[in-house]
Write an enzyme that holds these catalytic residues in place. Structure first.
Site, PDB file in Angstrom:
ATOM      1  N   LYS A   1      53.776 -29.092  60.005  1.00 36.34           N
ATOM      2  CA  LYS A   1      54.322 -27.753  60.264  1.00 36.34           C
ATOM      3  C   LYS A   1      54.018 -27.303  61.693  1.00 36.34           C
ATOM      4  O   LYS A   1      54.895 -26.840  62.424  1.00 36.34           O
ATOM      5  CB  LYS A   1      53.748 -26.728  59.285  1.00 36.34           C
ATOM      6  CG  LYS A   1      54.031 -25.269  59.672  1.00 36.34           C
ATOM      7  CD  LYS A   1      53.362 -24.295  58.740  1.00 36.34           C
ATOM      8  CE  LYS A   1      51.931 -24.057  58.946  1.00 36.34           C
ATOM      9  NZ  LYS A   1      51.579 -23.098  60.023  1.00 36.34           N
ATOM     10  N   ASN A   2      52.776 -27.448  62.125  1.00 35.20           N
ATOM     11  CA  ASN A   2      52.376 -26.902  63.427  1.00 35.20           C
ATOM     12  C   ASN A   2      52.891 -27.710  64.609  1.00 35.20           C
ATOM     13  O   ASN A   2      52.854 -27.236  65.739  1.00 35.20           O
ATOM     14  CB  ASN A   2      50.863 -26.719  63.468  1.00 35.20           C
ATOM     15  CG  ASN A   2      50.444 -25.600  62.537  1.00 35.20           C
ATOM     16  OD1 ASN A   2      51.276 -24.813  62.080  1.00 35.20           O
ATOM     17  ND2 ASN A   2      49.166 -25.531  62.223  1.00 35.20           N
TER      18      ASN A   2
ATOM     19  N   CYS B   1      47.022 -11.278  62.129  1.00 36.94           N
ATOM     20  CA  CYS B   1      47.185 -11.545  60.702  1.00 36.94           C
ATOM     21  C   CYS B   1      45.822 -11.496  60.051  1.00 36.94           C
ATOM     22  O   CYS B   1      44.831 -11.180  60.688  1.00 36.94           O
ATOM     23  CB  CYS B   1      47.890 -12.865  60.463  1.00 36.94           C
ATOM     24  SG  CYS B   1      46.849 -14.284  60.811  1.00 36.94           S
TER      25      CYS B   1
ATOM     26  N   ARG C   1      44.041 -12.443  67.050  1.00 36.57           N
ATOM     27  CA  ARG C   1      44.916 -13.469  67.628  1.00 36.57           C
ATOM     28  C   ARG C   1      45.697 -12.979  68.856  1.00 36.57           C
ATOM     29  O   ARG C   1      46.929 -12.977  68.859  1.00 36.57           O
ATOM     30  CB  ARG C   1      45.844 -14.033  66.569  1.00 36.57           C
ATOM     31  CG  ARG C   1      45.068 -14.550  65.356  1.00 36.57           C
ATOM     32  CD  ARG C   1      45.941 -15.194  64.319  1.00 36.57           C
ATOM     33  NE  ARG C   1      46.347 -16.526  64.696  1.00 36.57           N
ATOM     34  CZ  ARG C   1      47.080 -17.329  63.919  1.00 36.57           C
ATOM     35  NH1 ARG C   1      47.455 -16.908  62.737  1.00 36.57           N
ATOM     36  NH2 ARG C   1      47.415 -18.531  64.294  1.00 36.57           N
TER      37      ARG C   1
ATOM     38  N   ASP D   1      41.773 -24.853  59.654  1.00 37.99           N
ATOM     39  CA  ASP D   1      42.802 -24.753  58.605  1.00 37.99           C
ATOM     40  C   ASP D   1      42.412 -25.488  57.331  1.00 37.99           C
ATOM     41  O   ASP D   1      43.151 -25.457  56.345  1.00 37.99           O
ATOM     42  CB  ASP D   1      44.144 -25.277  59.124  1.00 37.99           C
ATOM     43  CG  ASP D   1      44.706 -24.396  60.230  1.00 37.99           C
ATOM     44  OD1 ASP D   1      45.617 -24.844  60.932  1.00 37.99           O
ATOM     45  OD2 ASP D   1      44.203 -23.260  60.385  1.00 37.99           O
TER      46      ASP D   1
ATOM     47  N   ARG E   1      54.845 -20.753  52.953  1.00 39.12           N
ATOM     48  CA  ARG E   1      55.023 -20.805  54.407  1.00 39.12           C
ATOM     49  C   ARG E   1      54.687 -22.181  54.982  1.00 39.12           C
ATOM     50  O   ARG E   1      55.217 -22.583  56.002  1.00 39.12           O
ATOM     51  CB  ARG E   1      54.116 -19.775  55.085  1.00 39.12           C
ATOM     52  CG  ARG E   1      54.489 -18.317  54.795  1.00 39.12           C
ATOM     53  CD  ARG E   1      53.650 -17.405  55.633  1.00 39.12           C
ATOM     54  NE  ARG E   1      53.690 -17.853  57.026  1.00 39.12           N
ATOM     55  CZ  ARG E   1      52.827 -17.419  57.939  1.00 39.12           C
ATOM     56  NH1 ARG E   1      51.875 -16.591  57.597  1.00 39.12           N
ATOM     57  NH2 ARG E   1      52.912 -17.857  59.188  1.00 39.12           N
TER      58      ARG E   1
HETATM   59  C1  EPZ Z   1      47.327 -22.554  65.776  1.00 42.77           C
HETATM   60  O1  EPZ Z   1      47.289 -21.136  65.885  1.00 42.77           O
HETATM   61  C2  EPZ Z   1      47.786 -22.845  64.350  1.00 42.77           C
HETATM   62  N1  EPZ Z   1      49.081 -22.235  64.159  1.00 42.77           N
HETATM   63  C3  EPZ Z   1      46.801 -22.272  63.345  1.00 42.77           C
HETATM   64  O2  EPZ Z   1      47.195 -22.715  62.041  1.00 42.77           O
HETATM   65  C4  EPZ Z   1      45.427 -22.850  63.601  1.00 42.77           C
HETATM   66  O3  EPZ Z   1      44.496 -22.214  62.759  1.00 42.77           O
HETATM   67  C5  EPZ Z   1      45.018 -22.610  65.071  1.00 42.77           C
HETATM   68  O4  EPZ Z   1      46.012 -23.133  65.967  1.00 42.77           O
HETATM   69  C6  EPZ Z   1      43.709 -23.287  65.409  1.00 42.77           C
HETATM   70  O5  EPZ Z   1      43.768 -24.642  65.151  1.00 42.77           O
HETATM   71  C7  EPZ Z   1      50.162 -22.898  64.626  1.00 42.77           C
HETATM   72  O6  EPZ Z   1      50.090 -23.969  65.198  1.00 42.77           O
HETATM   73  C8  EPZ Z   1      51.477 -22.238  64.392  1.00 42.77           C
HETATM   74  P1  EPZ Z   1      44.790 -20.714  68.918  1.00 42.77           P
HETATM   75  P2  EPZ Z   1      47.136 -20.445  67.325  1.00 42.77           P
HETATM   76  O7  EPZ Z   1      45.630 -20.131  69.985  1.00 42.77           O
HETATM   77  O8  EPZ Z   1      47.891 -21.245  68.324  1.00 42.77           O
HETATM   78  C9  EPZ Z   1      41.972 -17.182  70.435  1.00 42.77           C
HETATM   79  C10 EPZ Z   1      47.874 -22.549  59.796  1.00 42.77           C
HETATM   80  O9  EPZ Z   1      47.214 -22.291  58.781  1.00 42.77           O
HETATM   81  N2  EPZ Z   1      43.033 -16.964  71.455  1.00 42.77           N
HETATM   82  O10 EPZ Z   1      44.277 -22.086  69.078  1.00 42.77           O
HETATM   83  O11 EPZ Z   1      47.464 -19.026  67.184  1.00 42.77           O
HETATM   84  C11 EPZ Z   1      42.477 -16.845  69.031  1.00 42.77           C
HETATM   85  O12 EPZ Z   1      42.384 -15.492  68.743  1.00 42.77           O
HETATM   86  C12 EPZ Z   1      47.646 -21.743  61.090  1.00 42.77           C
HETATM   87  O13 EPZ Z   1      48.706 -23.461  59.857  1.00 42.77           O
HETATM   88  C13 EPZ Z   1      42.819 -16.011  72.432  1.00 42.77           C
HETATM   89  O14 EPZ Z   1      41.785 -15.354  72.449  1.00 42.77           O
HETATM   90  O15 EPZ Z   1      45.566 -20.617  67.525  1.00 42.77           O
HETATM   91  C14 EPZ Z   1      41.591 -17.703  68.159  1.00 42.77           C
HETATM   92  O16 EPZ Z   1      40.400 -17.042  67.922  1.00 42.77           O
HETATM   93  C15 EPZ Z   1      46.711 -20.597  60.884  1.00 42.77           C
HETATM   94  N3  EPZ Z   1      43.795 -15.810  73.350  1.00 42.77           N
HETATM   95  C16 EPZ Z   1      41.378 -18.939  69.023  1.00 42.77           C
HETATM   96  O17 EPZ Z   1      41.675 -18.579  70.366  1.00 42.77           O
HETATM   97  C17 EPZ Z   1      44.966 -16.533  73.359  1.00 42.77           C
HETATM   98  O18 EPZ Z   1      45.834 -16.321  74.212  1.00 42.77           O
HETATM   99  C18 EPZ Z   1      42.251 -20.121  68.633  1.00 42.77           C
HETATM  100  O19 EPZ Z   1      43.580 -19.693  68.623  1.00 42.77           O
HETATM  101  C19 EPZ Z   1      45.160 -17.491  72.352  1.00 42.77           C
HETATM  102  C20 EPZ Z   1      44.168 -17.696  71.404  1.00 42.77           C
END
Ligand code: EPZ
Length: 429
Positions: A22-23, A118, A123, A306, A398
């Site tokens: 999915k991701n 969420c 995020r 995840d 989802r």
């Molecule tokens: C991706 O989310 C995945 N979603 C998430 O999977 C997964 O949990 C996550 O990566 C971590 O592996 C998709 O790929 C669609 P991040 P993403 O940016 O990209 C902080 C599932 O269940 N951050 O790596 O949103 C953020 O708040 C989903 O399939 C900032 O601070 O995750 C978090 O604490 C849930 N500023 C951390 O970094 C930013 O600009 C990691 O977020 C971006 C992120």
């Protein structure tokens, strides 16, 4: 509204095949817009988030057709009429923010509704914005919309404060069409980052180092169509590995990449599960009672966040005290009270869950607070005594393709029911 009714107590046995990631698909499909041509994407998972994203892409003027029972998506991106993505499309899924990077690269302009937070955390997207600005884009955030525009993208060196998956992919896409060279330092290394980079290169981009601590992107002026097959979903695979362990069953999880599963495999073995690794499949089987462990979620190749809820459900049935520390998202333990309704003994202190093992779960009415929490409740129901009724299963739809069919094929008892008719729950005394 639909719910899952799960009857517990049956060890899962047999084989299950993993769907596409999915991701990875959530990024590869928007990236195809940069081809300005026709792209054929294979092994696309049939899950709700993908469905919503493809609707948003169709609204941009892309003609989409399907083959192979909907797992192959053919996108004709030769005529993109719109570069604005409305709220109603993005509000449902966060990953529509990939349309920002893809359209900025392809059209030097994009306007997308800001993704909200969420249940698992605030995020923010500050790292995405930082990257786009470094490439020379102007950013405006107004009325809940984020607008990115530029006359010309120019390569630069971007250091990510945290190895964000989303920011790494978004910047990598935009940089493909920038003048000169871009370096992304401290990028995320998840397998889907590498998958997106491979797809971009198959369209004529020049991305090197995806999956390592620095990504180098040499901009190109034009890209072209491509046919690409998405990698298997490591989180879906991990969920079925835990399903085998928690029901004390014996399951062969097929069509996965064992390397991607290393952190999950290591923790299952540490608990005492038997794990046999083959070329593109892994067998998980129960041999002896499990022992308590400590786990901390980390960016890849660390233990994936995840898989956190699914493992906590398993750890909650293991004798002794286990500890789970969540280092990625600030509020990803909200589901533990739902597990508590099934008899789990979990104490959350800040970003750590202290889990006192109990001998069994009892079926109850519970709510899927998000995608992975929902999967954990299904696993808990399969391991529990009696009936479990899970609501908000749209959260599970989802990200899991045909979950109830796959579990039924392994001998598990799960039914999607329409709640208008109140089912009689079998309560075990
Ligand atoms: C991706 O989310 C995945 N979603 C998430 O999977 C997964 O949990 C996550 O990566 C971590 O592996 C998709 O790929 C669609 P991040 P993403 O940016 O990209 C902080 C599932 O269940 N951050 O790596 O949103 C953020 O708040 C989903 O399939 C900032 O601070 O995750 C978090 O604490 C849930 N500023 C951390 O970094 C930013 O600009 C990691 O977020 C971006 C992120």
């Amino acid at each position: 509204m639909e719910k899952y009714l799960v009857k517990g107590g049956v060890p899962l046995r047999g084989e299950v095949s993993v769907s596409g990631a999915k991701n990875a698909a959530l990024a590869v499909l928007p990236a195809a817009l940069m081809s300005g041509d026709v792209c054929t994407i294979n092994n696309v998972p049939k899950v709700e988030d993908i469905h919503v994203l493809l609707q948003a892409i169709q609204h941009l003027g892309v003609k989409i057709t399907y083959e192979n029972d909907g797992h192959t998506v053919i996108m004709d991106c030769r005529k993109i009429e719109k570069v604005t993505v409305d709220y109603e499309h993005i509000s449902k899924i966060r990953a529509s923010y990939y349309l920002l990077g893809a359209l900025l690269g392809a059209k030097n302009y994009s306007k997308v509704a800001l993704p909200g937070g969420c249940n698992i955390g605030a995020r923010p997207i500050d790292q995405h914005i930082k990257g786009f600005k470094a490439l020379g884009a102007e950013i405006e955030i107004e009325h809940g919309m984020i607008e990115v525009k530029t006359d010309k993208l120019v390569g630069d060196t971007i250091y990510l404060d945290s190895p964000s998956v989303g920011a790494t992919i978004n910047i990598m896409m935009a940089a493909c069409m920038a003048e000169g060279t871009t370096y992304i330092e401290n990028p995320a290394k998840e397998p889907h980052i590498v998958d997106v980079a491979n797809f971009l290169n198959s369209m004529g981009a020049k991305v090197k180092g995806a999956g390592t601590h620095i990504i180098k992107i040499q901009g190109v002026s034009k890209m072209h169509g491509s046919e690409y097959t998405i990698i298997p979903d490591m989180i879906e695979a991990g969920t079925y590995m835990v399903a085998a362990a928690i029901t004390k069953g014996n399951v062969l999880v097929r069509n996965l990449i064992p390397k991607h599963m290393d952190a999950i495999t290591a923790k299952l073995i540490e608990m005492g599960a038997r794990v046999d690794v083959y070329g593109d499949s892994i067998r998980v089987s129960y041999e002896k009672d499990y022992s308590s462990i400590r786990v901390k979620t980390l960016p890849y190749p660390g233990f994936p966040t995840d898989m956190q809820p699914q493992f906590v459900a398993l750890m909650a049935l293991v004798n002794g005290v286990s500890v789970m520390t969540e280092s990625i998202f600030e509020s990803r333990f909200s589901y533990t009270s739902e597990l508590g309704r099934m008899g789990a003994d979990i104490k959350v202190e800040g970003n750590t869950a202290i889990i006192n093992g109990v001998s069994n779960f009892t079926g109850a009415q519970v709510r899927a607070t998000d995608l992975r929490a929902g999967a954990a409740l299904v696993l808990a129901g399969l391991a529990g005594k009696g009936d479990t009724l899970i609501s908000n299963i749209y959260n599970i739809d989802r990200g899991y393709e045909c979950l109830e069919d796959k579990i039924s094929a392994l001998g598990g008892w799960i039914k999607r029911i329409d709640t208008e008719k109140k089912p009689e729950l079998k309560v075990v005394s």
